[in-house]
Design a protein around this motif. Structure first.
Motif, mmCIF file in Angstrom:
data_model
loop_
_atom_site.group_PDB
_atom_site.id
_atom_site.type_symbol
_atom_site.label_atom_id
_atom_site.label_comp_id
_atom_site.label_asym_id
_atom_site.label_seq_id
_atom_site.Cartn_x
_atom_site.Cartn_y
_atom_site.Cartn_z
ATOM 1 N N PRO A 133 0.804 -1.237 0.000
ATOM 2 C CA PRO A 133 0.000 0.000 0.000
ATOM 3 C C PRO A 133 0.835 1.284 0.000
ATOM 4 N N LEU A 134 2.116 1.187 0.383
ATOM 5 C CA LEU A 134 3.002 2.354 0.410
ATOM 6 C C LEU A 134 3.849 2.471 -0.849
ATOM 7 N N ALA A 135 3.851 1.436 -1.665
ATOM 8 C CA ALA A 135 4.755 1.364 -2.815
ATOM 9 C C ALA A 135 4.233 2.132 -4.024
ATOM 10 N N SER A 136 5.177 2.657 -4.791
ATOM 11 C CA SER A 136 4.876 3.297 -6.069
ATOM 12 C C SER A 136 5.043 2.317 -7.224
ATOM 13 N N ILE A 137 5.906 1.314 -6.997
ATOM 14 C CA ILE A 137 6.216 0.316 -8.017
ATOM 15 C C ILE A 137 6.261 -1.053 -7.354
ATOM 16 N N THR A 144 11.017 -16.489 -11.679
ATOM 17 C CA THR A 144 10.549 -17.370 -10.601
ATOM 18 C C THR A 144 9.038 -17.311 -10.378
ATOM 19 N N THR A 145 8.335 -16.580 -11.202
ATOM 20 C CA THR A 145 6.887 -16.445 -11.070
ATOM 21 C C THR A 145 6.196 -17.335 -12.098
ATOM 22 N N HIS A 146 5.179 -18.049 -11.667
ATOM 23 C CA HIS A 146 4.387 -18.853 -12.600
ATOM 24 C C HIS A 146 3.617 -17.910 -13.513
ATOM 25 N N ASP A 147 3.733 -18.129 -14.801
ATOM 26 C CA ASP A 147 3.119 -17.248 -15.784
ATOM 27 C C ASP A 147 1.614 -17.098 -15.560
ATOM 28 N N ALA A 148 0.958 -18.167 -15.136
ATOM 29 C CA ALA A 148 -0.491 -18.129 -14.918
ATOM 30 C C ALA A 148 -0.881 -17.199 -13.766
ATOM 31 N N GLU A 149 0.038 -16.934 -12.829
ATOM 32 C CA GLU A 149 -0.264 -16.060 -11.688
ATOM 33 C C GLU A 149 -0.089 -14.576 -11.995
ATOM 34 N N ILE A 150 0.625 -14.258 -13.049
ATOM 35 C CA ILE A 150 0.969 -12.860 -13.314
ATOM 36 C C ILE A 150 -0.263 -11.962 -13.456
ATOM 37 N N PRO A 151 -1.300 -12.322 -14.234
ATOM 38 C CA PRO A 151 -2.461 -11.420 -14.327
ATOM 39 C C PRO A 151 -3.111 -11.147 -12.958
ATOM 40 N N ARG A 152 -3.226 -12.177 -12.127
ATOM 41 C CA ARG A 152 -3.821 -11.971 -10.801
ATOM 42 C C ARG A 152 -2.912 -11.104 -9.922
ATOM 43 N N MET A 153 -1.593 -11.282 -10.043
ATOM 44 C CA MET A 153 -0.657 -10.454 -9.275
ATOM 45 C C MET A 153 -0.798 -8.983 -9.668
ATOM 46 N N ILE A 154 -0.940 -8.732 -10.956
ATOM 47 C CA ILE A 154 -1.127 -7.360 -11.423
ATOM 48 C C ILE A 154 -2.426 -6.787 -10.849
ATOM 49 N N ASP A 155 -3.500 -7.573 -10.878
ATOM 50 C CA ASP A 155 -4.781 -7.126 -10.317
ATOM 51 C C ASP A 155 -4.669 -6.824 -8.836
ATOM 52 N N VAL A 156 -4.038 -7.709 -8.069
ATOM 53 C CA VAL A 156 -3.888 -7.505 -6.620
ATOM 54 C C VAL A 156 -3.084 -6.237 -6.347
ATOM 55 N N ALA A 157 -1.991 -6.053 -7.078
ATOM 56 C CA ALA A 157 -1.171 -4.859 -6.880
ATOM 57 C C ALA A 157 -1.986 -3.596 -7.119
ATOM 58 N N ARG A 160 -4.774 -3.067 -4.312
ATOM 59 C CA ARG A 160 -4.264 -2.687 -2.989
ATOM 60 C C ARG A 160 -3.483 -1.382 -3.008
ATOM 61 N N SER A 161 -3.032 -0.956 -4.169
ATOM 62 C CA SER A 161 -2.249 0.272 -4.282
ATOM 63 C C SER A 161 -2.589 0.966 -5.599
ATOM 64 N N PRO A 162 -3.741 1.649 -5.632
ATOM 65 C CA PRO A 162 -4.163 2.314 -6.873
ATOM 66 C C PRO A 162 -3.073 3.254 -7.400
ATOM 67 N N GLY A 163 -2.850 3.195 -8.694
ATOM 68 C CA GLY A 163 -1.841 4.034 -9.325
ATOM 69 C C GLY A 163 -0.446 3.428 -9.357
ATOM 70 N N ILE A 164 -0.288 2.261 -8.764
ATOM 71 C CA ILE A 164 1.030 1.621 -8.733
ATOM 72 C C ILE A 164 1.467 1.213 -10.135
ATOM 73 N N GLN A 165 2.771 1.294 -10.386
ATOM 74 C CA GLN A 165 3.330 0.791 -11.635
ATOM 75 C C GLN A 165 3.771 -0.643 -11.395
ATOM 76 N N VAL A 166 3.427 -1.521 -12.300
ATOM 77 C CA VAL A 166 3.844 -2.913 -12.220
ATOM 78 C C VAL A 166 4.951 -3.119 -13.254
ATOM 79 N N VAL A 167 6.081 -3.624 -12.773
ATOM 80 C CA VAL A 167 7.267 -3.778 -13.604
ATOM 81 C C VAL A 167 7.728 -5.228 -13.543
ATOM 82 N N ALA A 168 8.158 -5.748 -14.662
ATOM 83 C CA ALA A 168 8.753 -7.091 -14.690
ATOM 84 C C ALA A 168 10.261 -6.939 -14.557
ATOM 85 N N GLU A 169 10.863 -7.838 -13.777
ATOM 86 C CA GLU A 169 12.317 -7.827 -13.707
ATOM 87 C C GLU A 169 12.860 -9.174 -14.152
#
Length: 183
Positions: A133-137, A144-157, A160-169
């Motif tokens: 909730p405090l993060a900008s990114i 190490t992330t299962h590809d099938a989980e990525i869309p849900r991870m983006i949604d959760v981010a 829980r933190s509107p306006g957050i940037q989601v970045v792949a590393e």
């Protein structure tokens, strides 16, 4: 005679492959291998190099500079050596933070510092994160992330933190890049 100073500067790009920031990395010498015993000492080394040797403007220009730091660095106030403008502190949340840590992170955020939740690879960790909730990114570790989980991870981010940037590393190939753009 001055000692040589080394710093890694890894560009971070958006979906249009435009650089929006640089991850600033400790380097102990001219080769790309880096070995250190104390991550906070490595972070202090990056801060010294950026501020004292070259200056933020020279290192990142008008982009963001991102440094890896432990939450204890923020608890002890060492982040205050860097200006909050243009600097993002990357923090890993490997174990749940205690109340003092959360309080220190909240105060730093209130003072204008920005955070990246770094090295996220599991949906459950993201759902329980106290830093999110405090993060900008948020940086999702692709290797190490299962590809099938990525869309849900983006949604959760984003929930829980509107306006957050989601970045792949750890995007290592054109195929990885295209896979990320699809999400």
């Amino acid at each position: 005679m001055t000692a040589e100073v080394f710093l890694g500067r890894q560009p971070m790009v958006d979906v249009d492959r435009q650089i929006f920031g640089y991850e600033l990395l400790y380097r102990g010498g001219p080769d790309s291998a880096t070995i250190f015993d104390d991550p906070d000492a490595a972070t202090r080394g990056v801060m010294e190099r950026v501020l004292l040797q070259w200056g933020m403007e020279h290192v990142v220009g008008d982009r963001f500079g991102m440094i890896n730091a432990s939450a204890s660095l923020v608890i002890h106030g060492l982040h205050r050596a860097m200006p909050p403008e243009g600097m993002i502190i990357e923090v890993r949340e490997e174990t749940p933070f205690d109340d003092d840590t959360v309080d220190a992170l909240q105060r730093a955020r209130y003072d204008g510092y920005h955070f990246t939740l770094d090295n996220v690879s599991r949906l459950g960790d993201l759902e329980r994160s106290q830093l999110l909730p405090l993060a900008s990114i948020v940086k999702i570790e692709l290797t190490t992330t299962h590809d099938a989980e990525i869309p849900r991870m983006i949604d959760v981010a984003r929930e829980r933190s509107p306006g957050i940037q989601v970045v792949a590393e750890k995007v290592e190939s054109v195929a990885d890049f295209k896979r990320c753009v699809e999400h």
